[in-house]
Design an enzyme around this catalytic site. Structure first.
Site, mmCIF file in Angstrom:
data_model
loop_
_atom_site.group_PDB
_atom_site.id
_atom_site.type_symbol
_atom_site.label_atom_id
_atom_site.label_comp_id
_atom_site.label_asym_id
_atom_site.label_seq_id
_atom_site.Cartn_x
_atom_site.Cartn_y
_atom_site.Cartn_z
ATOM 1 N N TYR A 62 65.571 56.536 -42.767
ATOM 2 C CA TYR A 62 65.900 58.140 -42.000
ATOM 3 C C TYR A 62 64.812 59.266 -43.091
ATOM 4 O O TYR A 62 63.892 59.088 -43.648
ATOM 5 C CB TYR A 62 67.090 58.650 -43.173
ATOM 6 C CG TYR A 62 68.008 57.301 -43.134
ATOM 7 C CD1 TYR A 62 68.372 57.146 -41.620
ATOM 8 C CD2 TYR A 62 69.419 57.073 -44.016
ATOM 9 C CE1 TYR A 62 69.885 56.534 -41.861
ATOM 10 C CE2 TYR A 62 70.564 56.622 -43.644
ATOM 11 C CZ TYR A 62 71.307 56.120 -41.854
ATOM 12 O OH TYR A 62 72.017 55.619 -41.956
ATOM 13 N N GLN A 185 80.439 49.003 -43.605
ATOM 14 C CA GLN A 185 79.859 50.110 -42.808
ATOM 15 C C GLN A 185 80.236 50.533 -41.037
ATOM 16 O O GLN A 185 79.330 49.503 -40.822
ATOM 17 C CB GLN A 185 78.416 51.216 -43.081
ATOM 18 C CG GLN A 185 78.558 52.821 -42.967
ATOM 19 C CD GLN A 185 77.262 53.654 -43.717
ATOM 20 O OE1 GLN A 185 76.428 53.314 -43.093
ATOM 21 N NE2 GLN A 185 77.122 52.384 -45.077
ATOM 22 N N LEU A 216 83.467 62.780 -39.001
ATOM 23 C CA LEU A 216 83.733 64.581 -38.296
ATOM 24 C C LEU A 216 83.163 64.565 -36.970
ATOM 25 O O LEU A 216 82.595 65.188 -36.330
ATOM 26 C CB LEU A 216 82.977 65.739 -39.037
ATOM 27 C CG LEU A 216 82.847 65.902 -40.421
ATOM 28 C CD1 LEU A 216 83.043 66.812 -41.251
ATOM 29 C CD2 LEU A 216 84.944 66.106 -40.425
#
Length: 354
Positions: A62, A185, A216
Site C-alpha cells: 500500500y 476479507q 461505499l
C-alpha cells in the site's frame, strides 16, 4: 441499536476481539495520487484509536510501503492494545517474479519487510492478499503455520480467493493441525453483493469472520457521482484519479447510481448521510464482523463513524436489500425453488444462510 467502536466482536473462530469498524490505511501516504499526508494520516489514526477502535488494516505494498511505515510510527506507543493486520502476495519489486505470489519465498520476504516497516516483532493478523492459482494450498498453509509457530504472526486469514479454494484450505488446515484461517476479507457493499452467493455463506459455515472492504463502492454510495460521470474520461473535477479508477473497475455504472439513489432517499428519511446508511447496512449483515473504512480526511472519517448511530427499520433494510440484490444463480436458485423444497423437505420453510 446504536454501536460504538469498543463494542468488540470475536473475529471468526478465534478469541480475538475487534471493533465493528476497522480503519483501512491504504490512504496513509500520497504515492498513489490521492492519499493523506503524514499529519492528516496521524489525525485519522488518533481519532479512530481515541474512540476505542483497535483494528487497523494495511498491506505490504500500500502506497509503496508508506502505509505500513506511517502506521508503525503512529501505533508504536499503543502497540499491545492494537490489532495490526497486513497482507502479502502482491508484487513488491517490479521485474522480480518471486517478490509476489502466494509461495513460501514471497511470504517470508514480505513478512520480514512488514515487520521492519511497522516497527514490531509480530503481526496480529496476516492475510494472503490475492490468490495466485499456482501455489499449492499445502505450501501456503505450512508457510503460514510456520510463521505462527515462530511467533511472528498470531492469526492468519485470506482475501480475494474463490470460495471453493478457501473451504479446501480450511479443511486441510484442520486435518493437518495447522493454524486455521480466522477471517476472509472481501469486497462487499450495496452495489457489490456477489459474495452472498458463496463466500459469505462459506465463511459463516467454516468459522471465518467477514471483513468487507470498499463498503461505499469506491465512493459511489456517498452520492458524489452523477450520470454525467458514467461516460466521463480522465480525472474528476477535483483532480483525483478515483473516478477513472472506478470507471475502469466497473463500479461507476447506471445500475450502481440507481442503488445510490435509494441509499440517498433512506438517508434523507433518517437524517443521516448516504455514506452512513451504506456502512450501517454492512454492519447489520449476518456474518460481517468488521467493516473497513477507507477515509482520506478527518471529515470523511467523522462522517463514516456516524454509521454506528444509524438505526435502520426493517422496512428500510428491505428497500436497501431489494435495490442492490443480485441473482444467486445455480445451484442456489434451484435449491430455493418451490418444487425442489417440496420434494426435499416436504415444503417446510427452512431458513437458508445467505
Amino acid at each position: 441499536m446504536a454501536l460504538a467502536l469498543d463494542d468488540y466482536r470475536l473475529l471468526g473462530r478465534s478469541g480475538l476481539r475487534v471493533s465493528p469498524l476497522a480503519l483501512g490505511t491504504a490512504t496513509f501516504g500520497t504515492e498513489w495520487g490521492w492519499g493523506a499526508e503524514r499529519a492528516e494520516a496521524r489525525a485519522l489514526f488518533d481519532r479512530y484509536v481515541g474512540l476505542g477502535g483497535n483494528l487497523l488494516d494495511t498491506a505490504d505494498t500500500y502506497t509503496d510501503g508508506s502505509s505500513e511505515r506511517l502506521l508503525g510510527e503512529f501505533a508504536h506507543e499503543e502497540r499491545e492494545r492494537l490489532v495490526l493486520a497486513t497482507k502479502y502476495s502482491t508484487l513488491r519489486r517490479p521485474g522480480d517474479p518471486n517478490s509476489g505470489g502466494a509461495h513460501r519465498k514471497a511470504l517470508f520476504g514480505s513478512v520480514e519487510g512488514s515487520l521492519r516497516r511497522l516497527g514490531t516483532d509480530y503481526l496480529d493478523l496476516l492475510y494472503l492478499h490475492v490468490w495466485d492459482f499456482r501455489t499449492s494450498v499445502e505450501e501456503v498453509l505450512r508457510g503460514l503455520d510456520d510463521l505462527v509457530r515462530q511467533g511472528k504472526v498470531l492469526y492468519v486469514a485470506i482475501s480475494n480467493t474463490p470460495a471453493w479454494q478457501v473451504s479446501r484450505m480450511q479443511a486441510v488446515a484442520d486435518l493437518r493441525g495447522w493454524s486455521p484461517l480466522v477471517a476472509v476479507q472481501l469486497e462487499y457493499s450495496l452495489i457489490e453483493r456477489t459474495a452472498e452467493r458463496d463466500l459469505i455463506p462459506m465463511a459463516r459455515e467454516l468459522g471465518l469472520g467477514v471483513v468487507p472492504y470498499s463498503p461505499l463502492g469506491g465512493g459511489v454510495l456517498t452520492g458524489k457521482y452523477g450520470r454525467d460521470d458514467v461516460g466521463a474520461t480522465g480525472p474528476g473535477p477535483d483532480g483525483s484519479t478515483r473516478r477513472s479508477h472506478n470507471l475502469a473497475l466497473g463500479t461507476l455504472t447506471e445500475r450502481s447510481l440507481g442503488v445510490a439513489g435509494v441509499v440517498r432517499k433512506v438517508a434523507g428519511e433518517l437524517g443521516h448521510t448516504p455514506a452512513q446508511v451504506a456502512l450501517a447496512w454492512t454492519l447489520r449483515k449476518p456474518g460481517v464482523t468488521s467493516t473497513l473504512l477507507g477515509a482520506r480526511t478527518p471529515a470523511q472519517l467523522e462522517d463514516n463513524l456516524g454509521a454506528l448511530a444509524v438505526e435502520l427499520t426493517d422496512a428500510q433494510l428491505a428497500r436497501l436489500d431489494a435495490a442492490g440484490a443480485v441473482v444467486l444463480g445455480q445451484p442456489h436458485d434451484l435449491l430455493a425453488s418451490e418444487p425442489v423444497r417440496r420434494v426435499t423437505t416436504g415444503d417446510l420453510r427452512i431458513e437458508t444462510r445467505r
